[in-house]
Design an enzyme around this catalytic site. Structure first.
Site, PDB file in Angstrom:
ATOM      1  N   TRP A  70      40.100  48.038  40.229  1.00 31.21           N
ATOM      2  CA  TRP A  70      40.630  47.259  39.109  1.00 31.21           C
ATOM      3  C   TRP A  70      39.527  47.327  38.064  1.00 31.21           C
ATOM      4  O   TRP A  70      38.444  46.786  38.248  1.00 31.21           O
ATOM      5  CB  TRP A  70      40.892  45.806  39.501  1.00 31.21           C
ATOM      6  CG  TRP A  70      41.631  45.060  38.437  1.00 31.21           C
ATOM      7  CD1 TRP A  70      42.987  45.018  38.253  1.00 31.21           C
ATOM      8  CD2 TRP A  70      41.081  44.241  37.386  1.00 31.21           C
ATOM      9  NE1 TRP A  70      43.298  44.235  37.159  1.00 31.21           N
ATOM     10  CE2 TRP A  70      42.153  43.755  36.604  1.00 31.21           C
ATOM     11  CE3 TRP A  70      39.783  43.895  37.021  1.00 31.21           C
ATOM     12  CZ2 TRP A  70      41.976  42.936  35.493  1.00 31.21           C
ATOM     13  CZ3 TRP A  70      39.598  43.074  35.906  1.00 31.21           C
ATOM     14  CH2 TRP A  70      40.693  42.601  35.161  1.00 31.21           C
ATOM     15  N   LYS A 573      45.840  41.067  43.080  1.00 31.95           N
ATOM     16  CA  LYS A 573      46.249  39.867  43.828  1.00 31.95           C
ATOM     17  C   LYS A 573      45.167  38.810  43.888  1.00 31.95           C
ATOM     18  O   LYS A 573      45.434  37.604  43.790  1.00 31.95           O
ATOM     19  CB  LYS A 573      46.665  40.266  45.240  1.00 31.95           C
ATOM     20  CG  LYS A 573      47.201  39.132  46.079  1.00 31.95           C
ATOM     21  CD  LYS A 573      48.502  38.580  45.519  1.00 31.95           C
ATOM     22  CE  LYS A 573      49.113  37.436  46.283  1.00 31.95           C
ATOM     23  NZ  LYS A 573      50.234  36.810  45.602  1.00 31.95           N
TER      24      LYS A 573
HETATM   25  C1  AGP Z   1      50.268  34.622  40.014  1.00 31.44           C
HETATM   26  O1  AGP Z   1      51.469  35.258  40.174  1.00 31.44           O
HETATM   27  C2  AGP Z   1      49.137  35.490  39.850  1.00 31.44           C
HETATM   28  N1  AGP Z   1      49.018  36.415  40.864  1.00 31.44           N
HETATM   29  C3  AGP Z   1      47.838  34.762  39.585  1.00 31.44           C
HETATM   30  O2  AGP Z   1      48.001  33.942  38.481  1.00 31.44           O
HETATM   31  C4  AGP Z   1      47.312  33.917  40.750  1.00 31.44           C
HETATM   32  O3  AGP Z   1      48.096  32.781  40.920  1.00 31.44           O
HETATM   33  C5  AGP Z   1      45.881  33.501  40.444  1.00 31.44           C
HETATM   34  O4  AGP Z   1      45.109  34.662  40.301  1.00 31.44           O
HETATM   35  C6  AGP Z   1      45.295  32.601  41.526  1.00 31.44           C
HETATM   36  O5  AGP Z   1      45.210  33.288  42.720  1.00 31.44           O
HETATM   37  P1  AGP Z   1      44.818  32.466  44.046  1.00 31.44           P
HETATM   38  O6  AGP Z   1      45.881  31.447  44.299  1.00 31.44           O
HETATM   39  O7  AGP Z   1      44.730  33.520  45.115  1.00 31.44           O
HETATM   40  O8  AGP Z   1      43.486  31.826  43.781  1.00 31.44           O
END
Ligand code: AGP
Length: 578
Positions: A70, A573
């Site tokens: 990334w 993710k």
């Molecule tokens: C949500 O669809 C995203 N993938 C992103 O906003 C995510 O919720 C955020 O990065 C937090 O991730 P976490 O819950 O693994 O900390």
């Protein structure tokens, strides 16, 4: 964010690492690469884009390191793809994290005649190792000396063409060892080696060492032992089954995952509620969807007479002066690896606060550092978009809030049952709505009370999966500016329930008057709605149900617009960099 993986063993590591990187692609899919060792020769294979549709080199090797990227420093090119090497290609390194002082190190190395081939921060690592080896250090000593020069976050794997083993180091980014039969794995995450072994060793910040015919771990120059543990999940649950995408599979798992989230030891919920009751201040901290779930839940805590403050992980530092021994923190993170949340928890613990973690990865950094952990029990969430983990988080936070006012969780169990019906019903209607609004430039979502935060989450889902600009906000805010963006046909999603319908539908009429296409998510129809998404009225649990149709809408908008619902562009993710 990136994913890294290393293999050392008796089998052919080339296909093993290639397959393992596919399981790590949710951490970044801009480019990928592998360094394949054969005797004292290293062959590097790199590719742009998602590794899932590629084949490994037909080279047999029992020592391979790999990376899926990334991009943080340098655009998406083959030159910037990992692994990075020194000038004579005898040293290779892959890295997850950010080397904050890379520019200064790069300038120093360039002054010493080192020539760089990429724009990345990571490339300073193989050159620095080379720099120290030219001063007579062994590869191991040079690796160690290099670590002492790096500032920032990292999980690193490094190899030398003529030196045995894979050297590793961890500081701030996740890294775990997999112990197999006559083989070892070292990786950013467990799914990359789960098909081969469930025996793993979690590394801690400051750990470094090497895999040769055994594993040696050091921390602060001391040799240390880390106890092995066993992975909880098996490979099968991490598969799509008959679904075309993980997103639609995980959305449809929610009738079950909401139940699993509610299935917590009574004593755990009771004790945690007591901790919150006795706390002078309660902060709920999360990022992205996890933050939206926190913000939605503050309304339920208020109903229980407990003020709670939802804080974005990346802005948590503002609150640190107000944290002390009487503060309780609820840190929410599906992955348990989001850097801003890890930092917030570290700072809170230093101030003596009690920290409760709500997390979906039992072996994650967050789950292992908090005082109390409440598992989301959602099972692996492999789609980059958080869906089932969001409703699981809401169910758990609502359960805690209800416990503070002695309310049972029956309405939440009803929500799990109703979810099946809502998903069935709107799997029919959302493809049609998606067709109607797929060419929209802007989409707005509004609501009041807890539904104002559901509107935020709805907009986030639509943005990240369909690339349509979407904005979610409290309905009352619309007239203070954003209504200027409403034109003929602009879709406006209005979330309403018995408590908020009166005001929210008049706001809907205001945008309708300016040509908006109003989509009502509500248990009751209204003349304000051009398209009605009917959901059951379930009192306090309405937010859990209101989210489901918009998750489906996001999915079908992605299909309409030819976007990949599981791996949206520019996302990953778990966000392990600040
Ligand atoms: C949500 O669809 C995203 N993938 C992103 O906003 C995510 O919720 C955020 O990065 C937090 O991730 P976490 O819950 O693994 O900390």
């Amino acid at each position: 964010m990136c994913g890294i993986l290393g293999y050392l063993g008796l089998r052919n590591g080339t296909p093993i690492v290639h397959e393992g990187l596919k399981a790590l692609a949710y951490r970044g899919y801009d480019s990928w690469g592998m360094a394949v060792h054969q005797d004292s020769h290293i062959t590097v294979q790199k590719g742009i884009g998602d590794i899932s549709k590629t084949e490994p080199l037909a080279l047999h090797s029992n020592r391979v390191i790999g990376h899926t990227r990334w991009a943080t420093h340098g655009s998406v090119t083959e030159a910037n793809a990992h692994p990075h090497a020194n000038m004579d290609k005898t040293i290779c390194a892959v890295h997850n994290g950010i080397i904050e002082n890379y520019a200064e190190l790069k300038a120093e190395l360039q002054k010493n005649g080192f020539v760089f081939a990429s724009q990345t921060d990571t490339e300073v690592i193989p050159h620095l190792i080379d720099f120290y080896m030219r001063q007579g250090k062994t590869f191991e000593q040079a690796f160690k000396a290099t670590l002492e020069r790096l500032e920032g976050s990292y999980a690193i794997l490094a190899t030398h063409a003529n030196e045995a083993g894979i050297f590793f180091a961890k500081n701030g980014s996740p890294l775990v060892l997999g112990l197999g039969q006559n083989e070892y794995f070292v990786s950013s995450d467990i799914p990359s080696f789960l098909p081969h072994t469930k025996t793993l060793v979690h590394l801690e910040d400051g750990d470094y060492g090497a895999i040769t015919n055994t594993v040696t771990i050091y921390n602060k120059d001391k040799k240390i032992d880390r106890q092995p543990s066993t992975a909880h999940w098996d490979v099968e649950v991490a598969k799509k089954g008959n679904y075309p995408h993980f997103m639609i599979k995980e959305v449809n798992e929610q009738p079950l995952t909401i139940r699993k989230a509610l299935n917590q030891p009574k004593e755990l919920i009771k004790q945690t509620a007591l901790l919150l009751q006795n706390a002078s201040t309660v902060f709920l901290v999360g990022c992205g969807t996890s933050y939206n779930a926190c913000a939605t839940a503050t309304y339920q805590f208020s109903k229980s007479g407990k003020q709670t403050i939802a804080v974005l992980g990346s802005e948590f530092s503002q609150q640190i002066p107000f944290i002390d021994k009487k503060t309780a923190i609820i840190a929410v993170s599906q992955s348990g690896e989001t850097a801003d949340i890890i930092d917030a928890v570290k700072a809170s613990k230093e101030k003596g606060a009690v920290v409760i973690g709500i997390c979906n990865v039992p072996s994650s950094t967050l789950a292992r550092m908090v005082d109390v952990v409440i598992p989301m029990n959602s099972g692996p969430e492999l789609c980059v978009l958080a869906t089932k983990s969001c409703t699981s988080t809401l169910a758990i936070l609502y359960m805690l809030a209800f416990a503070l006012r002695g309310k049972d969780t029956s309405v939440l169990t009803e929500a799990a049952d109703a979810a099946l019906h809502v998903l069935k019903q709107h799997q029919q209607t959302m493809p049609e709505l998606a067709k109607k609004i797929a060419n929209a430039q802007n989409i707005f979502a509004i609501g009041r009370g807890a539904l104002s935060q559901v509107a935020r989450e709805a907009a986030l889902k639509i943005k990240e999966v369909s690339y349509i600009h979407a904005e979610g906000m409290p309905a009352g805010e619309l007239k203070h500016g954003s209504i200027a963006l409403i034109e003929q046909g602009t879709p406006v999603i209005v979330f309403a329930d018995d408590e908020t319908r009166a005001f929210s539908t008049s706001n809907a009429m205001e945008v309708k008057a300016r040509g908006a296409f109003v989509i009502g998510v509500d248990s009751k129809p209204s003349p304000a709605y051009d398209f009605h998404i009917q959901i059951p009225a379930l009192d306090d649990a309405t937010p859990l149900l209101a989210l489901l149709p918009v998750q489906l809408l996001g999915y079908y908008l992605a299909l309409e617009r030819g976007c990949d619902p599981d791996k949206p562009r520019n996302l990953a993710k778990s966000v392990t960099v600040r």
